[in-house]
Design a protein around this motif. Structure first.
Motif, PDB file in Angstrom:
ATOM      1  N   UNK A 156     -29.495   7.436   3.127  1.00  0.00           N
ATOM      2  CA  UNK A 156     -29.723   7.510   4.576  1.00  0.00           C
ATOM      3  C   UNK A 156     -31.214   7.564   4.875  1.00  0.00           C
ATOM      4  N   UNK A 157     -31.636   6.771   5.853  1.00  0.00           N
ATOM      5  CA  UNK A 157     -33.031   6.783   6.306  1.00  0.00           C
ATOM      6  C   UNK A 157     -33.008   6.912   7.827  1.00  0.00           C
ATOM      7  N   UNK A 158     -34.071   7.498   8.404  1.00  0.00           N
ATOM      8  CA  UNK A 158     -34.035   7.730   9.853  1.00  0.00           C
ATOM      9  C   UNK A 158     -33.975   6.436  10.669  1.00  0.00           C
ATOM     10  N   UNK A 159     -34.731   5.430  10.229  1.00  0.00           N
ATOM     11  CA  UNK A 159     -34.768   4.155  10.950  1.00  0.00           C
ATOM     12  C   UNK A 159     -35.268   3.096   9.991  1.00  0.00           C
ATOM     13  N   UNK A 198     -20.196   0.375  13.978  1.00  0.00           N
ATOM     14  CA  UNK A 198     -21.659   0.349  13.842  1.00  0.00           C
ATOM     15  C   UNK A 198     -22.318   1.323  14.807  1.00  0.00           C
ATOM     16  N   UNK A 199     -23.465   1.874  14.370  1.00  0.00           N
ATOM     17  CA  UNK A 199     -24.212   2.754  15.277  1.00  0.00           C
ATOM     18  C   UNK A 199     -24.807   1.931  16.419  1.00  0.00           C
ATOM     19  N   UNK A 200     -24.957   2.574  17.589  1.00  0.00           N
ATOM     20  CA  UNK A 200     -25.641   1.889  18.708  1.00  0.00           C
ATOM     21  C   UNK A 200     -27.151   2.078  18.588  1.00  0.00           C
ATOM     22  N   UNK A 201     -27.569   2.970  17.657  1.00  0.00           N
ATOM     23  CA  UNK A 201     -28.982   3.330  17.571  1.00  0.00           C
ATOM     24  C   UNK A 201     -29.721   2.502  16.519  1.00  0.00           C
ATOM     25  N   UNK A 202     -29.545   1.188  16.589  1.00  0.00           N
ATOM     26  CA  UNK A 202     -30.339   0.312  15.712  1.00  0.00           C
ATOM     27  C   UNK A 202     -30.567  -1.010  16.434  1.00  0.00           C
ATOM     28  N   UNK A 203     -31.410  -1.865  15.850  1.00  0.00           N
ATOM     29  CA  UNK A 203     -31.743  -3.121  16.518  1.00  0.00           C
ATOM     30  C   UNK A 203     -30.474  -3.935  16.753  1.00  0.00           C
ATOM     31  N   UNK A 204     -30.481  -4.619  17.886  1.00  0.00           N
ATOM     32  CA  UNK A 204     -29.303  -5.397  18.263  1.00  0.00           C
ATOM     33  C   UNK A 204     -28.974  -6.446  17.198  1.00  0.00           C
ATOM     34  N   UNK A 231     -31.231   8.483  11.974  1.00  0.00           N
ATOM     35  CA  UNK A 231     -32.037   9.265  12.926  1.00  0.00           C
ATOM     36  C   UNK A 231     -32.597  10.575  12.366  1.00  0.00           C
ATOM     37  N   UNK A 232     -31.808  11.339  11.628  1.00  0.00           N
ATOM     38  CA  UNK A 232     -32.200  12.738  11.383  1.00  0.00           C
ATOM     39  C   UNK A 232     -33.113  12.956  10.180  1.00  0.00           C
ATOM     40  N   UNK A 233     -33.183  11.995   9.231  1.00  0.00           N
ATOM     41  CA  UNK A 233     -34.035  12.261   8.067  1.00  0.00           C
ATOM     42  C   UNK A 233     -33.800  11.254   6.961  1.00  0.00           C
ATOM     43  N   UNK A 234     -34.584  11.407   5.879  1.00  0.00           N
ATOM     44  CA  UNK A 234     -34.403  10.568   4.686  1.00  0.00           C
ATOM     45  C   UNK A 234     -33.599  11.418   3.709  1.00  0.00           C
ATOM     46  N   UNK A 268     -36.422  16.251   4.680  1.00  0.00           N
ATOM     47  CA  UNK A 268     -37.536  15.299   4.582  1.00  0.00           C
ATOM     48  C   UNK A 268     -37.209  14.057   5.417  1.00  0.00           C
ATOM     49  N   UNK A 269     -38.250  13.498   6.043  1.00  0.00           N
ATOM     50  CA  UNK A 269     -38.037  12.318   6.889  1.00  0.00           C
ATOM     51  C   UNK A 269     -38.610  11.063   6.212  1.00  0.00           C
TER      52      UNK A 269
END
Ligand code: NAP
Length: 335
Positions: A156-159, A198-204, A231-234, A268-269
């Motif tokens: 998992x990565x924040x973005x 799919x998450x809504x919080x990523x590029x279209x 979103x929350x961290x790495x 950690x992020x």
């Protein structure tokens, strides 16, 4: 003795590696650099008080008699040409992932290295040098809890700025593909890729998360959740279920706070911070091995197997089916 290093590609990770070699590690010095942007490279070197020769072209750096060994940290599509040139020059080369952008390109490097008759290439799969993963590997190889049966992993990565298409699988998951087969000392035989809501919080247009199911030759089932916009961290997780117990990758150490009626620890992020120690150990061990004239880290063969695995995962994502992973027999050269 000091190893004289040339670095090709002075971007984010190239700068990071140069700083750790110059300020933290021992027995190596940066004597040459090459990058397409000279002004930016000169500014970086002067800020770090490093004096090194500048080469317009990476191939000239590789061929320079003043350079003993090479670090390739340039853009992925350039790796194959530089690694092949280093092998041809008979020089040790550390290449950041990917070894090449296609499995075919990785195979060419394997063939060239075998032809050269000596292991010269190491690929930058730094998780093998992380203390927690090394502890996990000992537990598995000593069969402390019997045989491993199931692995539940999360990447998992924040973005993921700059990610497009299938990069969640082809770019970041390569680290999972490498470290898990190294942990288990096993190879993959099939892959399935499931796409949940799919998450809504990523590029279209991008799909995130994915669930990747891998099966190994020994029948172990691996479940990797890849969520690169969490979103929350790495947050890297690995939980292994064995015959008589389970064992997990330790959480990175962090202060525990009791405050305002809450018990909390930090997450950690930044990926660099999560694996900073692993990068240090990885490069120091590579420097020491290179000076001793023997390469023993992640090999060109490992880079090739990971590329084949990533290709099959992409195929499985688009077909929705369970796809076979056919890894050719490992050449005796790499045993
Ligand atoms: P980056 O910041 O874009 O740096 C790449 C550098 O190489 C840039 O300065 C680029 O110049 C330069 N370059 C491109 N073509 C070149 C050429 N032909 N000769 C010399 N220099 C050239 O990328 P990065 O994030 O550092 O990533 C570099 C590589 O490391 C990638 O393959 C990446 O996957 C890998 N990586 C691995 C990890 C890990 O976890 N092990 C982490 C990060 C990155 P321009 O910017 O002008 O094109």
């Amino acid at each position: 003795m000091t190893l004289k290093l040339g670095v090709i590609g002075i971007g984010a990770i190239g700068k990071d590696h140069i700083k750790r070699i110059h300020h933290k590690l021992s027995r190596a010095s940066i004597v040459a650099v090459s990058d397409v942007n000279r002004e930016q490279t000169d500014a970086f070197l002067s800020q770090e008080c490093i004096s090194a020769m500048y080469f317009e072209n990476g191939i000239d750096l590789i061929q320079s008699k003043d350079v003993d060994a090479i670090l390739v940290t340039s853009w992925g599509p350039t790796h194959e040409e530089f690694v092949l040139a280093a092998v041809e020059a008979g020089k040790f080369v550390f290449c950041e992932k990917p070894l090449a952008v296609t499995a075919e390109g990785c195979r060419q490097i394997v063939d060239a290295e075998i032809k050269a008759g000596k292991r010269l290439v190491q690929v930058g799969f730094m998780r093998r040098f992380d203390r927690g993963y090394r502890q996990l590997r000992n537990v598995i190889s000593e069969q402390e809890m019997g045989l491993p049966l199931i692995l539940n992993c999360a990447h998992r990565a924040p973005a993921a700025p700059g990610f497009f298409g299938d990069m969640a699988i082809s770019d970041s998951l390569v680290h999972e593909f490498d470290v898990l087969r190294w942990l288990l000392q096993d190879d993959y035989v099939s892959a399935q890729v499931i796409q949940p809501r799919g998450t809504r919080l990523c590029d279209e247009g991008l799909q995130d998360p994915h669930v990747i199911l891998l099966r190994t030759r020994d029948g172990i089932l691996i479940n990797i959740e890849s969520f690169v916009n969490c979103q929350y961290g790495y947050d890297i997780q690995c939980n292994i279920i064995c015959e008589s117990g389970t064992v997990s990758l330790p959480e990175p150490s962090s202060l525990q706070r009791r405050h305002n009626a809450r018990l909390s620890t930090e997450i950690i992020v930044d990926w660099q911070e999560r694996f900073v120690d692993a990068f240090d150990v990885e490069l120091q061990e590579w420097i020491d091995a290179t000076l001793a004239g023997e390469m023993n880290g992640p090999s060109a063969w490992d880079g090739y197997v990971v590329a084949v695995t990533a290709d099959v995962c992409l195929k499985a994502k688009h077909s929705g089916a369970i796809e076979a992973i056919d890894i050719p027999e490992k050449p005796t050269f790499y045993q």
